[in-house]
Design an enzyme around this catalytic site. Structure first.
Site, mmCIF file in Angstrom:
data_model
loop_
_atom_site.group_PDB
_atom_site.id
_atom_site.type_symbol
_atom_site.label_atom_id
_atom_site.label_comp_id
_atom_site.label_asym_id
_atom_site.label_seq_id
_atom_site.Cartn_x
_atom_site.Cartn_y
_atom_site.Cartn_z
ATOM 1 N N ARG A 209 115.434 11.672 64.372
ATOM 2 C CA ARG A 209 116.379 11.406 63.152
ATOM 3 C C ARG A 209 117.570 10.849 63.607
ATOM 4 O O ARG A 209 118.242 11.859 64.391
ATOM 5 C CB ARG A 209 116.254 12.584 62.047
ATOM 6 C CG ARG A 209 116.636 12.096 60.815
ATOM 7 C CD ARG A 209 116.168 13.371 59.868
ATOM 8 N NE ARG A 209 116.950 14.348 60.146
ATOM 9 C CZ ARG A 209 118.260 14.960 59.299
ATOM 10 N NH1 ARG A 209 118.463 14.276 58.261
ATOM 11 N NH2 ARG A 209 118.768 15.969 59.700
ATOM 12 N N SER B 176 116.540 21.055 69.175
ATOM 13 C CA SER B 176 116.041 22.139 68.748
ATOM 14 C C SER B 176 115.101 22.683 69.841
ATOM 15 O O SER B 176 113.928 22.776 69.525
ATOM 16 C CB SER B 176 115.324 22.112 67.574
ATOM 17 O OG SER B 176 116.461 21.555 66.482
ATOM 18 N N ASP C 119 120.315 24.392 65.329
ATOM 19 C CA ASP C 119 120.243 24.145 64.152
ATOM 20 C C ASP C 119 120.749 25.265 62.919
ATOM 21 O O ASP C 119 121.127 24.755 61.868
ATOM 22 C CB ASP C 119 118.781 23.666 63.666
ATOM 23 C CG ASP C 119 117.662 24.897 63.909
ATOM 24 O OD1 ASP C 119 118.251 25.881 64.609
ATOM 25 O OD2 ASP C 119 116.445 24.850 63.849
#
Ligand code: ADP
Length: 455
Positions: A73, A138, A191
């Site tokens: 993303r 992540s 995150d």
């Protein structure tokens, strides 16, 4: 009668009493202190190298790149200095051959997609300057500075070769440089840290960020003098606080305090990572449905449910999704219509009676409430350790479990009230945090630049 006894036994086993909640909280605080003292403890308590607070007046345009799920993303984040951030994002698929091929190809692909995003969005960068990017990666990383770290291991189906032990930021920056894409990787972002920052932009008193999604974890603001193991602490740093990524899903590897049932033990044994992430396996969205399924199977085997018959669907691992639990919790119809639909239409039970459905709903409620109360114990641990409960503060929580599970938020608050009394209800506000890996990562890049340029 046998059904009644079995149900009562489950209630006893799954109910976290106020006393147990407090004992877990105390044990959690001990774990936090150990993790702050040295490396290798159950609670990793990782220094994020993110210092300084936000006041909501931050401004500028930043990029965020997020990898770790199904898609890559890219987000552009515009902060005006007041009001909510404006974001634009594009998602790009990550093909299997990129996940499992050569690491260089994977990072080149990421750089290419950021490059095409800049073109698509017509983002102009003045010659000689670079746009700052926050990189949410992540995977487990040993972070050595705000934009440096080493990959410990790949997870979630990634295995690109030549990457373990290497710095993902260096790989990405190198790919940008070779392509003359004017982007600087300013921050490597966890995150939970991103979640804390994204919430803090709109609620400057945010003291903690929590993820309750596929997994569970949290980050909070710690005083640097309490991070005993952080040897690089310099006298001259302006800030006296740093965000700590707790990795709290790992809590109680020792199995000293959590009320593990045979259903939890079965899940752990059959998981891809037995004996680790013990708290996460009692809280997170990935697991709650499977715990529920284990309990239901046991009741079926004892002929206390569904007349001893199981559907082929429910007989398979992972078929009872945590999202079903949300729907069943919310089912207030007298005949438990929504519950019936899940059992009969989705899980293909030929028929169910009302008592079956009531038992299923009760099991769901027990597993769900226990998860919320264990989350409360962890959050209470942080609030007591930092004395945060005594003043006004916000906690930002992200993740589908928190967002969609009915009464997860009120169950957490009720747990906090049992620990601290009614004042905590007015002092601490718990809210849904948005887009830690977009807005939060951008804010992390902003703080990194600010810190690098001195106070
Ligand atoms: P991630 O944590 O991977 O970024 P999410 O926050 O969307 O993504 O969390 C996904 C997890 O949330 C899954 O494990 C899923 O079981 C759970 N989940 C999805 N929808 C719901 C729902 N309606 N109620 C409860 N849990 C849900």
């Amino acid at each position: 009668e046998k059904q009644k006894n079995a149900v009562q036994a489950l209630i006893d086993e799954f109910t976290v009493s106020a006393d147990l909640l407090k004992a877990i909280k105390d044990n959690f605080i001990k774990g936090m202190n150990k993790g702050l003292e040295r490396d290798g403890e159950t609670l990793a308590m990782i220094p994020s190298h993110v210092m300084g607070r936000l006041d909501g007046t931050e401004s500028g345009s930043y990029l965020a790149l997020d990898i770790g799920g199904t898609n890559l993303r890219v987000v552009s984040v515009h902060l005006s200095g007041h009001g909510p951030p404006v974001t634009y994002q594009t998602k790009y698929p990550i093909e299997e051959r990129l996940k499992t091929g050569d690491a260089k190809a994977l990072f080149d692909y990421m750089a290419d997609k950021v490059g095409s995003f800049l073109d698509e969005q017509k983002i102009k960068v003045s010659p000689g300057t670079q746009i700052e990017l926050g990189f949410t990666f992540s995977f487990p990383v040993l972070q050595t500075s705000i934009n440096r770290g080493k990959l410990i291991k790949w997870t979630k189906g990634f295995s690109a070769s030549g990457m373990v032990g290497k710095d993902p930021v260096a790989y990405l920056q190198d790919a940008f440089t070779r392509r003359h894409i004017p982007v600087r990787v300013a921050a490597l972002v966890n995150d939970t840290v991103g979640t804390l920052l994204a919430h803090a932009y709109e609620h400057p008193d945010t003291a903690m960020g929590v993820i309750l999604g596929t997994g569970c974890n949290g980050a909070y603001i710690e005083r640097i003098n309490k991070i005993k193991k952080w040897k690089d602490a310099k006298e001259d740093v302006a800030a006296d606080e740093m965000i700590i990524n707790m990795e709290f899903g790992a809590f109680d590897k020792e199995r000293a305090i959590l009320p593990l049932t045979m259903f939890d033990n079965k899940l752990d044994r059959k998981s891809v990572n037995p004996n680790s992430q013990i708290l996460e396996k009692m809280i997170a969205g990935m697991y709650l449905g499977e715990i529920t399924r284990n309990v239901l199977l046991n009741l079926v085997d004892r002929r206390l449910l569904f007349q001893g018959q199981i559907s082929a669907d429910l007989n398979q691992m992972w078929t009872f999704e945590t999202a079903y639990m949300s729907a069943i919790e919310a089912d207030a119809s007298p005949t438990l219509h929504a519950t019936r639909k899940i059992l009969e239409s989705t899980l293909n039970f030929q028929s169910t009676d009302k008592v079956d459905r009531q038992i299923v709903k009760l099991v769901v409620e027990l597993v769900g409430r226990r998860a919320a109360r264990l989350s409360a114990a962890a959050i209470a641990g942080v609030l007591e350790h930092t004395e945060g409960w005594k003043k006004k503060a916000s906690i930002g929580i992200d993740g589908s479990l928190f967002e969609y599970y009915p009464s997860f938020d009120t169950d957490i608050m009720d747990g906090l009230v049992e620990v601290f009394g009614e004042t905590v209800r007015t002092n601490i506000s718990i809210g849904l945090a948005q887009d830690g890996s977009g807005v939060g990562a951008a804010l992390c890049a902003l703080l990194a630049a600010k810190h690098a340029n001195g106070p």
